[in-house]
Scaffold this motif. Structure first.
Motif, mmCIF file in Angstrom:
data_model
loop_
_atom_site.group_PDB
_atom_site.id
_atom_site.type_symbol
_atom_site.label_atom_id
_atom_site.label_comp_id
_atom_site.label_asym_id
_atom_site.label_seq_id
_atom_site.Cartn_x
_atom_site.Cartn_y
_atom_site.Cartn_z
ATOM 1 N N ASP A 1 12.436 -26.783 20.234
ATOM 2 C CA ASP A 1 11.586 -26.536 21.396
ATOM 3 C C ASP A 1 10.474 -27.578 21.448
ATOM 4 O OD1 ASP A 1 9.654 -25.797 19.540
ATOM 5 O OD2 ASP A 1 9.924 -23.644 19.863
ATOM 6 N N ALA B 1 12.434 -29.369 25.429
ATOM 7 C CA ALA B 1 13.495 -29.143 24.441
ATOM 8 C C ALA B 1 14.120 -30.475 24.025
ATOM 9 C CB ALA B 1 14.556 -28.220 25.005
ATOM 10 N N ASN C 1 20.760 -24.528 30.976
ATOM 11 C CA ASN C 1 19.482 -24.184 31.597
ATOM 12 C C ASN C 1 18.391 -24.976 30.897
ATOM 13 O OD1 ASN C 1 20.625 -22.134 33.326
ATOM 14 N ND2 ASN C 1 20.779 -20.836 31.508
ATOM 15 N N GLN D 1 15.195 -26.497 29.332
ATOM 16 C CA GLN D 1 13.958 -25.940 28.788
ATOM 17 C C GLN D 1 12.948 -27.064 28.648
ATOM 18 O OE1 GLN D 1 14.598 -23.674 25.196
ATOM 19 N NE2 GLN D 1 16.514 -22.806 25.919
ATOM 20 N N ASP D 2 11.737 -26.818 29.117
ATOM 21 C CA ASP D 2 10.703 -27.842 29.070
ATOM 22 C C ASP D 2 10.441 -28.288 27.639
ATOM 23 O OD1 ASP D 2 10.394 -27.723 31.783
ATOM 24 O OD2 ASP D 2 8.693 -26.329 31.745
#
Length: 337
Positions: free
Chosen positions: A65, A322, A317, A319-320
């Motif tokens: 992340d 990631a 999808n 993810q900011d």
């Protein structure tokens, strides 16, 4: 007498006729099964033999992340794989809950350029093993390289044997054969193991003696699905307490080559002489390995010509922030090449 002779001749003629009939080609064909015909070899329109090869590509994948923490709990539908920008169908998926064993090769530079850092290297090797290896699950081998590549301890989960092998290293050698060490270890030790495959290289990054090139080391690591992590003993900070580690030398040409070796195989390189920072990095590596996914796909391009193909793994999808760690390319070959 004449009548007996005539009868005998007639009997002999009859027997000869029966023998000829039994041994005739038509009778032989009817009494035997036809020989099986071999499956025809596939050929193209010009009569050239077509070589048929089925190949799967396995990708160890780590997702981080924006805080660089491993992301767990993903499933097959969360990933997309592209080869040379073409979408691929993911056919196999292993998540982090399937705790496969990890086979780890610790490759330590003992060339003359590391003479002042030998104790730091030995401690770094021990710390990595302590942090990453799970007893009765994972196995570690210990290798040194200078002008020769030497296996000091084969795969084991015995910490005392590994400590002894590391402690027995006393004097550095002459040259640096980093790429030979990676190539030989992947080829001789990692091809046949079942589980995840990892190499950690402890070096100043300056290869001076290998027959293999950087591209050869990357290629065989990708072939054997091996992730490489690098620890540079050259990349200290000002005021570093590690002897022989110079400040301000991070990311020179040799360090960039070490970083490329790691990044192309799905790992990363660490440039620090700070022992505490290094231990935190080892903890991070351990968490990443425990949170790893394995994706498998069959390439839609079935031409195995040895040319490099680019791989990209995305999240379905986004993810900011990631980040996905995996190998970036491979060279497809026919079986046996």
């Amino acid at each position: 007498m004449k009548r007996i002779t005539t009868y005998t001749l007639l009997l002999m003629l009859a027997l000869a006729l029966m023998a000829w009939t039994f041994n005739s080609p038509a009778s032989a064909q009817s009494s035997q099964q036809p020989a099986p015909r071999p499956t025809p070899t596939p050929v193209d329109d010009d009569g050239n033999v077509i070589e048929v090869t089925t190949r799967e590509v396995r990708l160890p994948v780590t997702v981080l992340d924006k805080k660089e923490q491993p992301v767990s709990g993903l499933n097959i539908g969360d990933f997309q794989v592209f080869e040379d920008k073409q979408p691929q169908r993911i056919e196999g998926f292993i998540d982090e809950r399937e705790a496969l064993p990890i086979y780890i090769g610790v490759l330590m530079d003992t060339s003359s350029s590391t003479a002042g850092k030998l104790q730091f290297e030995k401690q770094a090797a021990k710390d990595f093993i302590y942090t990453v290896m799970r007893r009765r699950k994972d196995k570690v081998a210990f290798v040194t390289f200078d002008n020769e590549v030497r296996l000091h301890q084969d795969f084991t989960d015995k910490q005392d044997l590994l400590d002894k092998a590391i402690d027995n290293i006393k004097k550095p050698g002459a040259q640096t054969s980093l790429y030979d060490a990676v190539w030989e270890f992947c080829d001789q030790k990692l091809r046949g193991v079942v589980g995840r495959r990892v190499i950690v290289v402890i070096t100043d990054g300056d290869d001076t003696y290998s027959r293999a090139r950087l591209s050869d080391a990357i290629d065989i690591a990708q072939q054997t699905e091996t992730i490489i992590y690098g620890i540079s003993t050259k990349g200290g900070f000002a005021g570093s307490a590690v002897p022989g580690v110079l400040a301000g030398t991070v990311k020179d040409s040799e360090d960039r080559e070490l970083a490329r070796l790691c990044e192309q195989t799905g790992g990363r390189a660490f440039f620090t002489g700070d022992v505490l920072a290094l231990e935190r990095s080892f903890t991070k590596v351990a968490r990443e390995l425990r949170s790893q996914y394995i994706l498998t796909y069959k390439p839609t391009n079935e031409i195995y010509d040895g040319r490099e193909r680019k791989i990209e793994v995305r999240l379905a999808n986004k993810q900011d922030g990631a980040k996905i760690l995996t190998r970036r390319s491979y060279k497809p070959r026919k079986e046996g090449q």
